[in-house]
Design a protein around this motif. Sequence first.
Motif, PDB file in Angstrom:
ATOM      1  N   TRP A 156       0.833  -1.206   0.000  1.00 62.29           N
ATOM      2  CA  TRP A 156       0.000   0.000   0.000  1.00 62.29           C
ATOM      3  C   TRP A 156       0.869   1.259   0.000  1.00 62.29           C
ATOM      4  CZ3 TRP A 156      -5.133   0.767  -0.619  1.00 62.29           C
ATOM      5  CH2 TRP A 156      -5.621   2.039  -0.352  1.00 62.29           C
ATOM      6  N   LEU A 157       1.877   1.294   0.865  1.00 60.22           N
ATOM      7  CA  LEU A 157       2.756   2.467   0.968  1.00 60.22           C
ATOM      8  C   LEU A 157       3.513   2.718  -0.334  1.00 60.22           C
ATOM      9  CD1 LEU A 157       4.263   1.830   4.523  1.00 60.22           C
ATOM     10  CD2 LEU A 157       2.429   3.442   3.927  1.00 60.22           C
ATOM     11  N   ASP A 158       4.009   1.650  -0.951  1.00 56.97           N
ATOM     12  CA  ASP A 158       4.717   1.795  -2.221  1.00 56.97           C
ATOM     13  C   ASP A 158       3.780   2.294  -3.316  1.00 56.97           C
ATOM     14  OD1 ASP A 158       6.959   0.866  -0.865  1.00 56.97           O
ATOM     15  OD2 ASP A 158       6.863  -1.163  -1.735  1.00 56.97           O
ATOM     16  N   GLY A 159       2.568   1.743  -3.363  1.00 52.55           N
ATOM     17  CA  GLY A 159       1.572   2.189  -4.345  1.00 52.55           C
ATOM     18  C   GLY A 159       1.190   3.644  -4.122  1.00 52.55           C
ATOM     19  N   ASN A 162       4.057   5.888  -5.314  1.00 54.63           N
ATOM     20  CA  ASN A 162       4.049   5.961  -6.782  1.00 54.63           C
ATOM     21  C   ASN A 162       2.926   6.855  -7.288  1.00 54.63           C
ATOM     22  OD1 ASN A 162       6.256   4.246  -6.957  1.00 54.63           O
ATOM     23  ND2 ASN A 162       5.005   2.414  -7.221  1.00 54.63           N
ATOM     24  N   ALA A 163       1.744   6.744  -6.698  1.00 53.23           N
ATOM     25  CA  ALA A 163       0.598   7.564  -7.116  1.00 53.23           C
ATOM     26  C   ALA A 163       0.861   9.045  -6.844  1.00 53.23           C
ATOM     27  CB  ALA A 163      -0.674   7.112  -6.401  1.00 53.23           C
ATOM     28  N   LEU A 164       1.421   9.339  -5.670  1.00 58.03           N
ATOM     29  CA  LEU A 164       1.704  10.731  -5.329  1.00 58.03           C
ATOM     30  C   LEU A 164       2.807  11.300  -6.216  1.00 58.03           C
ATOM     31  CD1 LEU A 164       1.477  10.654  -1.420  1.00 58.03           C
ATOM     32  CD2 LEU A 164      -0.265  11.375  -3.070  1.00 58.03           C
ATOM     33  N   ALA A 165       3.823  10.496  -6.529  1.00 59.59           N
ATOM     34  CA  ALA A 165       4.902  10.948  -7.414  1.00 59.59           C
ATOM     35  C   ALA A 165       4.376  11.208  -8.821  1.00 59.59           C
ATOM     36  CB  ALA A 165       6.028   9.914  -7.448  1.00 59.59           C
ATOM     37  N   ALA A 166       3.516  10.315  -9.318  1.00 63.05           N
ATOM     38  CA  ALA A 166       2.935  10.495 -10.659  1.00 63.05           C
ATOM     39  C   ALA A 166       2.065  11.745 -10.702  1.00 63.05           C
ATOM     40  CB  ALA A 166       2.116   9.260 -11.048  1.00 63.05           C
ATOM     41  N   ALA A 167       1.302  11.980  -9.644  1.00 63.65           N
ATOM     42  CA  ALA A 167       0.445  13.165  -9.589  1.00 63.65           C
ATOM     43  C   ALA A 167       1.295  14.435  -9.524  1.00 63.65           C
ATOM     44  CB  ALA A 167      -0.481  13.088  -8.383  1.00 63.65           C
TER      45      ALA A 167
END
Length: 175
Positions: A156-159, A162-167
């Motif tokens: 969950w933390l890794d996902g 990744n989501a926050l970095a992509a955003a």
Amino acid sequence: MKVHPDIPGQDDPGPGRRLAVDVGTVRIGVASSDRGAVLATPVETIPRQTGFKDRDLGDIDRILELIREYEVVEVVVGLPADLKGNGSASVKHAREIAFRIRRRLEAEGSGVPVRMGDERLSTVAATHALRASGVSEKSGRKIIDQAAAVAILQTWLDGRANALAAADEKGNLPE
């Protein structure tokens, strides 16, 4: 029946600790993250007490105590599914515990969200890791649920990261 876990980073509550719960029929494994939501670590194994028709028992009370003690901003309950996304019999147990946690948090006026996180292969990975580190199967039973909760939370933390970095790359925050 297809099951769909929540998406890490979606409706993110921001910085703070996360708590993961691996629901079994006998035990509930619990893991938490650091305040930066980067690293998952084991917390404890709670004996499962609450059944489908019971009122909330000590296991639910203990999870709520941990949520308060760790000042959690998000709870992730493992959603068991096979590799094709089909729900197992354990899905009912996980959803029931998630419902009870969510209901109790809402009754307290807490805004802590309760999410369903992908737990595919978490127990398998935890079992292999324990065996590789020399922990016997017998002594491993006491901590396997914690190790599975760590695997659920780290995924969950890794996902989320990744989501926050992509955003951030796109110049917008995830919803």
